[in-house]
Design an enzyme around this catalytic site. Structure first.
Site, mmCIF file in Angstrom:
data_model
loop_
_atom_site.group_PDB
_atom_site.id
_atom_site.type_symbol
_atom_site.label_atom_id
_atom_site.label_comp_id
_atom_site.label_asym_id
_atom_site.label_seq_id
_atom_site.Cartn_x
_atom_site.Cartn_y
_atom_site.Cartn_z
ATOM 1 N N LYS A 168 -4.432 13.363 -7.895
ATOM 2 C CA LYS A 168 -4.829 11.964 -8.077
ATOM 3 C C LYS A 168 -6.239 11.790 -7.522
ATOM 4 O O LYS A 168 -6.532 12.189 -6.388
ATOM 5 C CB LYS A 168 -3.829 11.082 -7.313
ATOM 6 C CG LYS A 168 -3.738 9.667 -7.789
ATOM 7 C CD LYS A 168 -2.543 9.020 -7.102
ATOM 8 C CE LYS A 168 -2.412 7.566 -7.440
ATOM 9 N NZ LYS A 168 -1.453 6.910 -6.550
HETATM 10 C C1 E4P Z 1 0.135 4.118 -7.574
HETATM 11 O O1 E4P Z 1 -0.301 5.118 -8.042
HETATM 12 C C2 E4P Z 1 -0.654 3.186 -6.753
HETATM 13 O O2 E4P Z 1 -1.236 3.850 -5.701
HETATM 14 C C3 E4P Z 1 0.201 2.046 -6.307
HETATM 15 O O3 E4P Z 1 0.988 1.612 -7.398
HETATM 16 C C4 E4P Z 1 -0.545 0.916 -5.655
HETATM 17 O O4 E4P Z 1 0.323 -0.166 -5.429
HETATM 18 P P1 E4P Z 1 -0.037 -1.379 -4.466
HETATM 19 O O5 E4P Z 1 -1.095 -2.205 -5.098
HETATM 20 O O6 E4P Z 1 1.248 -2.138 -4.314
HETATM 21 O O7 E4P Z 1 -0.504 -0.771 -3.170
#
Ligand code: E4P
Length: 217
Positions: A83
């Site tokens: 990622k």
């Molecule tokens: C997923 O890949 C993201 O990091 C995550 O969904 C972020 O979510 P949040 O905005 O609730 O922190």
């Protein structure tokens, strides 16, 4: 549409994975910090628990260190997806990893031009953050619509992974907009199955069945 879990909590993950409905997992540095667990061993455990893609995020913000970290993460298990943040360094690393055959998830996407760049860089997944856009006063679901239309128009292979999902309505919006996958915090995943009419209907059926005095087994 694939459903991923957005968590680094192994226990919660294990319970939900048993349903056979969890297609993959996403993590981020905040989720790892919240779990209080070791990042590398947690990713290894998750990758063993779930057969599908497991996103593990680099911590570096510069291209050379992203490459080193990404290769290390990708080496943990074949289903680990690297990622990377939606920055020029992140996109450059995405492109390099694509050429090396390493899967990537370009995260922190908040606009169509950003999603276009992620696809051009050869990202396996792009993660538009629906909930954070809504918090910001924008329309998160609309962004998924826009990305779907443009990816289809230009035949991009990058999969749209709806992220920052806060409630079942977000899942509905992502599904209607044609997202390929959505990543859900475990409580939202559990909410998906619920409907008050299902609860009351089941209660009624159980009461009526008990009144018959019969047993199937
Ligand atoms: C997923 O890949 C993201 O990091 C995550 O969904 C972020 O979510 P949040 O905005 O609730 O922190």
């Amino acid at each position: 549409m694939q459903l991923f879990l957005d968590t680094a909590e192994i226990d919660l993950l294990g319970e939900l994975a048993e349903t056979g409905l969890v297609d993959g997992v996403t993590t981020n540095p905040s989720l790892i910090a919240k779990s209080g667990r070791n990042f590398l061993s947690t990713v290894a455990e998750i990758a063993e628990l779930v057969a599908g893609p497991v996103s593990a995020e680099v911590a570096a913000t510069d291209f050379p260190t992203m490459m080193l970290e990404g290769r290390k993460l990708a080496g943990i298990a074949p289903n680990v997806v690297v990622k990377l943040p939606l920055t020029l360094d992140g996109l450059r690393a995405t492109r390099e990893f694509a050429m090396e055959g390493i899967s990537t998830n370009v995260t922190l996407c908040f606009s169509l031009p950003q999603a276009l760049l992620a696809a051009k860089a050869g990202a396996t997944y792009v993660s538009p953050f629906i909930g954070r856009l809504d918090d910001f006063g924008a329309e998160g679901g609309e962004l998924i619509n826009e990305i779907r239309a443009v990816y289809d128009q230009y035949d991009f292979d990058t999969e749209i992974l709806a992220a920052s999902i806060r409630n079942p309505a977000h899942v509905r919006a992502a599904a209607l907009a044609g997202a390929d996958c959505a990543t859900l915090p475990p409580p939202v995943f559990r909410e998906l199955v619920k409907h008050p009419l299902t609860t009351s209907g089941l209660k009624q059926f159980s009461e009526d069945w008990a009144a018959t005095g019969q047993s199937i087994l």
